[in-house]
Design a protein around this motif. Structure first.
Motif, PDB file in Angstrom:
ATOM      1  N   ASN A 120     -13.660 -59.646 -10.740  1.00 59.68           N
ATOM      2  CA  ASN A 120     -13.025 -58.527  -9.715  1.00 59.68           C
ATOM      3  C   ASN A 120     -12.734 -57.832 -10.301  1.00 59.68           C
ATOM      4  O   ASN A 120     -12.673 -56.259 -10.148  1.00 59.68           O
ATOM      5  CB  ASN A 120     -11.755 -59.092  -8.542  1.00 59.68           C
ATOM      6  N   PRO A 121     -11.939 -57.608 -11.578  1.00 59.80           N
ATOM      7  CA  PRO A 121     -11.401 -56.638 -11.637  1.00 59.80           C
ATOM      8  C   PRO A 121     -12.590 -55.687 -12.808  1.00 59.80           C
ATOM      9  O   PRO A 121     -12.498 -54.752 -13.241  1.00 59.80           O
ATOM     10  CB  PRO A 121     -10.782 -57.883 -13.614  1.00 59.80           C
ATOM     11  N   LEU A 122     -13.536 -56.046 -13.488  1.00 64.13           N
ATOM     12  CA  LEU A 122     -15.650 -55.355 -13.856  1.00 64.13           C
ATOM     13  C   LEU A 122     -15.755 -54.761 -12.828  1.00 64.13           C
ATOM     14  O   LEU A 122     -16.180 -53.612 -13.012  1.00 64.13           O
ATOM     15  CB  LEU A 122     -16.184 -56.786 -14.356  1.00 64.13           C
ATOM     16  N   LYS A 123     -15.491 -55.344 -11.627  1.00 64.50           N
ATOM     17  CA  LYS A 123     -15.555 -54.404 -10.751  1.00 64.50           C
ATOM     18  C   LYS A 123     -14.957 -53.271 -10.404  1.00 64.50           C
ATOM     19  O   LYS A 123     -15.585 -52.315 -10.283  1.00 64.50           O
ATOM     20  CB  LYS A 123     -15.679 -54.861  -9.143  1.00 64.50           C
ATOM     21  N   GLU A 124     -14.047 -53.294 -10.637  1.00 69.55           N
ATOM     22  CA  GLU A 124     -12.330 -51.838 -10.673  1.00 69.55           C
ATOM     23  C   GLU A 124     -12.652 -51.061 -11.820  1.00 69.55           C
ATOM     24  O   GLU A 124     -12.365 -50.586 -11.336  1.00 69.55           O
ATOM     25  CB  GLU A 124     -11.116 -52.960 -10.230  1.00 69.55           C
ATOM     26  N   ILE A 125     -12.796 -51.817 -12.860  1.00 69.66           N
ATOM     27  CA  ILE A 125     -13.784 -51.351 -14.088  1.00 69.66           C
ATOM     28  C   ILE A 125     -14.983 -50.305 -13.626  1.00 69.66           C
ATOM     29  O   ILE A 125     -14.732 -49.430 -13.856  1.00 69.66           O
ATOM     30  CB  ILE A 125     -14.159 -52.083 -15.281  1.00 69.66           C
TER      31      ILE A 125
END
Length: 190
Positions: free
Chosen positions: A173-178
């Motif tokens: 999820n944080p990687l998708k946001e980035i």
């Protein structure tokens, strides 16, 4: 279970076997006129009686149910009478009164031995039945333990998969946001 149920079955069986050997030696003494032969038979009788006493002493040390205690008391009562009657028959045989000895043997010793063997058989049956009951109970416990182990294993596997998915989402999820922020920045929208 082995010491309190299975060993006694073997011990009681050996006592019964010894009783048959004692009877055989007694009959041989009655039939024989040879003192040396009679003395050897008497020594064998005493040896078997001593072994029986030892086996029964070991049996008494095991855990016993109430009905076993009753049967053991009956055995003790009858074994004294049997030993006395057998001694009388042996004495008559040694005094070369073979007919009287055989008559005493067949009228007193045989019925007492039969009673004692029935008592020993009953004791063996009680131990065998109790061992069977314990075996069935243990078998059921093993089934329950295996079922519980399987359920716990499945639960642990499902929990591990759930935690793995949760950790994967926490990372992705944080990687998708980035990624989304980078694409937005690529288009020039800061």
């Amino acid at each position: 279970m082995y010491n309190d149920r299975l060993q006694p079955i073997r011990q009681l069986g050996q006592v019964r076997t010894n009783n048959r050997a004692i009877d055989a030696n007694t009959l041989e003494m009655i039939l024989s006129k040879d003192e040396n032969y009679q003395r050897k038979r008497l020594d064998e009788i005493r040896e078997k009686e001593a072994e029986n006493n030892k086996l029964m002493a070991q049996y008494e040390k095991t855990f016993m149910l109430d009905n076993e205690k009753e049967k053991l008391a009956l055995y003790k009562e009858n074994i004294g009478n049997l030993t006395q009657a057998r001694s009388e028959a042996i004495q008559l045989a040694q005094d070369e009164k073979g007919d009287e000895a055989y008559n005493l043997f067949s009228t007193k010793v045989v019925p007492l031995r039969t009673t004692i063997n029935k008592t020993l058989d009953d004791l063996q049956t009680i131990s065998n039945d109790e061992a069977q009951h314990i075996y069935q109970k243990n078998k059921q416990s093993v089934k329950s333990a295996v079922t519980t182990l399987l359920l716990v294993s499945i639960l642990v596997i499902l929990l591990t998969i759930g935690i793995g998915l949760l950790i994967a989402r926490m990372i992705t999820n944080p990687l998708k946001e980035i990624k989304n922020l980078m694409e937005t920045a690529k288009d020039g929208d800061f």
